[in-house]
Each structure stands twice: as C-alpha cells, then as structure tokens.
Scaffold this active site. Sequence first.
Site: not given
Ligand code: GDP
Ligand code: IMO
Ligand code: MG
Length: 439
Positions: A13, A16, A43
């Site tokens: 999270d 990416k 994502h």
């Molecule tokens: P990923 O799994 O690595 O793609 O990340 P996620 O999408 O799960 O979580 C990142 C969250 O932060 C999302 O809700 C994005 O919209 C948000 N986000 C990403 N970059 C920024 C930033 O620079 N500032 C803020 N405030 N939010 C961001």
């Molecule tokens: P993105 O791509 C954050 C965590 C789960 C758990 C562990 C194993 O959005 O960054 P799983 O279901 O994969 O067997 O769970 O990994 N986990 C993540 N945490 N972001 C993710 O993906 C995750 N994908 C799995 O919370 O601790």
């Molecule tokens: Mg994520």
Amino acid sequence: MNHIAVIGCQWGDEGKGKIVDFLTQKKSISTIVRYQGGNNAGHTIVIKGKKFPLHLLPSGILTPNKVCLIGNGVIINPQVLSDEINKLKKQVGLNHARLIISHKAHLIMPWHIIRDTIAGGRIGTTNRGIGPTYEDHVGRRGIRLIDTQTKIRFAQRVKQELAWNKKLIKLMLDVNHINPQEREQLNLGHRLSAKQIINHYWQILTKLKSNPQIDITDTAVYLQQTQNEGRRILFEGAQATLLDIDHGTYPYVTSSNPTIGGLYTGTGFRPRGLEVIGVMKTYTTRVGNGAFLTELFDDIGEKLRQDGHEYGTTTGRPRRCGWLDLNIIKYAKLINGLDSLAVTKLDILSGLKEIKVGTGYKLGSKKIDNFIIDNHQLEKVKVIYQTLPGWHEDISGVRKFADLPAAAQNYIHFIEDQTNLKVKFIGVGPNRKQIITKP
Ligand code: GDP
Ligand code: IMO
Ligand code: MG
C-alpha cells in the site's frame, strides 16, 4: 531506454498503483505487466477525483492504447477479473489496446478461499485464497488457464482436486476446532459442488475468452518480442518487499515473490535493461499481523490513519501506522537492487510539528544498520530515531520541488542521504496529477 519495475519497499500500500498509472502516461511505455500476487492486492488510482480500486488488472488499464499483461506468476480468480473488467467498462469504457493473460497462470478455486478462511487468521490474510493457491502451485496440484482449453479437461481437473480438497477441508475444520455454526456459515455443500464449480467457472471463462480485447497465451513469448522490437515495458509489483515469501517477515508474509526475482519467474522477461524504482510512503503502514517496530499507538498514529485514509483497499481493515523506518528502505534497496525511489504521501505529514524517522536499531550497545529478519532478534532491538522539523503548509497543490516548504525538501533530502538513493517522484495527494518529478 530502460524498462521500468515498480516495487513496494515496505509492507504494501505504498502507492504503487498511483506511480504505475503516472509512469504509464509516458509515450514510450507500451506494455504494463503484473507479475505476482492476486486479488489480495488493492491499487487505488484517482483520476479527477474519481477512485478506481484495482485488484488484478495492471494499473495501466486506465490509459488508452496500452497493452496490459498478466504474467504467469499472478494467480487469477476469474470472477474477480470479470467483475473488474465489467465495472471499469461501465465506469470509463475500456480502451486499452489488449489484455494479455498468461496461459500458465494458476486459478484460484473455491476450495483455496475456504482453506484460507479456515487457516489464514494467524497471519491475518486477506482471505482471498492466495496462500492455498500458491501451495497447490508448488505442490504441483494447481489448475492453470491452460487446463481450461476444453470443458472436459477442466472438469476432470476440478473433480480430481475437489476429491482430496473435501477431505483436506474436513481435516482442517477439525484441527482448527471450527464449531458447527461456523461450519454452516462456510456453506461447503454449495461451494464444493463439482457441478456448480465447473459450470460457474466455465461460464465466466468462456465469456472472458470471447472478449476480443483479451488474449490467453504464452506471455513470455510476447514480452520477449516486445523487448526485441525495442518497446518499453513497465512492471507493477503487488504487495512489497517485507511481504515477500522468501525475503519478508516470514511467516507474516504473502505467498509470492513481490521482490525483483518474482518479476523474472512471473513473466519470462529477458534480464536486460531494467530500472528498478522502489515505492515508499513517508511513513510506514502494515495490514495484518507481525512485528512493526516503529508502530504508533498515539494521536500521531491516528492522524496518519485518518489523513492518509489508511484503510485497506481490499478488506477495509484499518492499517497499522507508524514512523518511517529507514532500515526497511535500505533492506528493500539491497534485495531489489533499487536504482531510485518514489516517495508518496508527503502531504500527509503536513501539520506535524516534528517528524521522527527510524535511522537504525540498537541491540544492547551494538548499532544495526539493516533490517533484521529474525523475529526473535527483532523483538529485542530498539529503534534509533532522528527528529526532523515538520511544516504546516498544505502542499497538495505543489508541483515543483523548489516550491515545497524548506522542511519538506529537507525530509526528502534526508531520505536520499540515508539511503544513498535518488528520489525521483514525490506524491503530494492521491490524484493522478498530484505528483512532483524531482530534478
Ligand atoms: P498500492 O497497493 O501500493 O497501490 O497502494 P494503495 O492504493 O493500496 O494505497 C495507497 C493509497 O494512498 C491510495 O488510496 C492512493 O490513492 C493514496 N495515495 C497514493 N499516493 C498518495 C499521495 O502522495 N498522497 C496521498 N494523500 N494519497 C496518496
Ligand atoms: P498491495 O498490492 C498490504 C498482507 C495481508 C496479510 C499478508 C498475507 O495493495 O500493496 P495474503 O492474503 O496475501 O495471504 O495475506 O499480506 N497483504 C497486503 N498488505 N497490501 C497488499 O497488497 C497486501 N496483500 C497482502 O494483510 O498480512
Ligand atoms: Mg494496496
């Protein structure tokens, strides 16, 4: 021009999806590739205030005329894939050039989700069947897309696997002391009916295969052709370095390799000319169980969670929040051979008087400058913090590095100095345009 890999440095999270969506805008990028994980990933991309949470499709899907590719290392729940495609079609109308899916990719089957639901609690998994699907993959029992060429072949494989999965699940229910009420909730009779499973999967897969924008084929051949023709590829990691099955905080990890090795095994990309960008937040978050040394349990942790909307995209669980731990970033550099960094969520630190950064660990009098993978030792170390000045300005509208408050610039320079990596991109908000390209 180098191909690009975007890899998470922390526990997922990091943003990416946002960085991949941003890089996809480059004219030179032709193909965007997911190489591991499944719909445990979430994502989120935000375009003009509209949110697009993606779980399986590469984050390049929202940009017209790009090829999106799902490699053999990704595990696929066909229902999720189909729902995601249909939802996007309704929301924006899909105009990607093609979606290419590896015929070697494994399928997540209902029994995988059931097994994850019964046994995943200790780790705090997403309950999407990820661990069990990869277990069957390495156990040489998996069902791959290639097995769905004919209904007879697919049905045969389902029946074979279902027979012993029924026995395994019964055993798991007993060993895990699942009570009758919980057993009933699992609705096993319906979910483990061969006929139901075969017909349901067949219907979805037939529809997906008849979609003229989708090809199910050997993606390794396609990628190498792309390389030979000098077209540029962008790889999107899911999860992150510390969730890696081999290099992460085992056993509190996912069951694939989000790190650089997974990119090669998960695609068949020829190892030439790849720039590796590590994505990190300006602080740390974690979903699920396991050690987290810089975790905050106070108002600051709550501020990060609220301002940063730190709730899981996939499961909605509140994310654990804490200060940045630079030993983690140095470890991600080591494991992935990072060339540079993309730092997201600088805007979320606005309003803090002081910002603490973990710059190392101490074990007794010994200073440790790298992440510790031994859980027992990790419990014993203390984090060494350095305190940096904060800033109060709202920086979400800033687009040039020089226009950031001095303390915010200083924070980025501090990360660069400590990691010896250049920060190329800085996120100042969730929207596609809220990004600074640092000179
Ligand atoms: P990923 O799994 O690595 O793609 O990340 P996620 O999408 O799960 O979580 C990142 C969250 O932060 C999302 O809700 C994005 O919209 C948000 N986000 C990403 N970059 C920024 C930033 O620079 N500032 C803020 N405030 N939010 C961001
Ligand atoms: P993105 O791509 C954050 C965590 C789960 C758990 C562990 C194993 O959005 O960054 P799983 O279901 O994969 O067997 O769970 O990994 N986990 C993540 N945490 N972001 C993710 O993906 C995750 N994908 C799995 O919370 O601790
Ligand atoms: Mg994520």
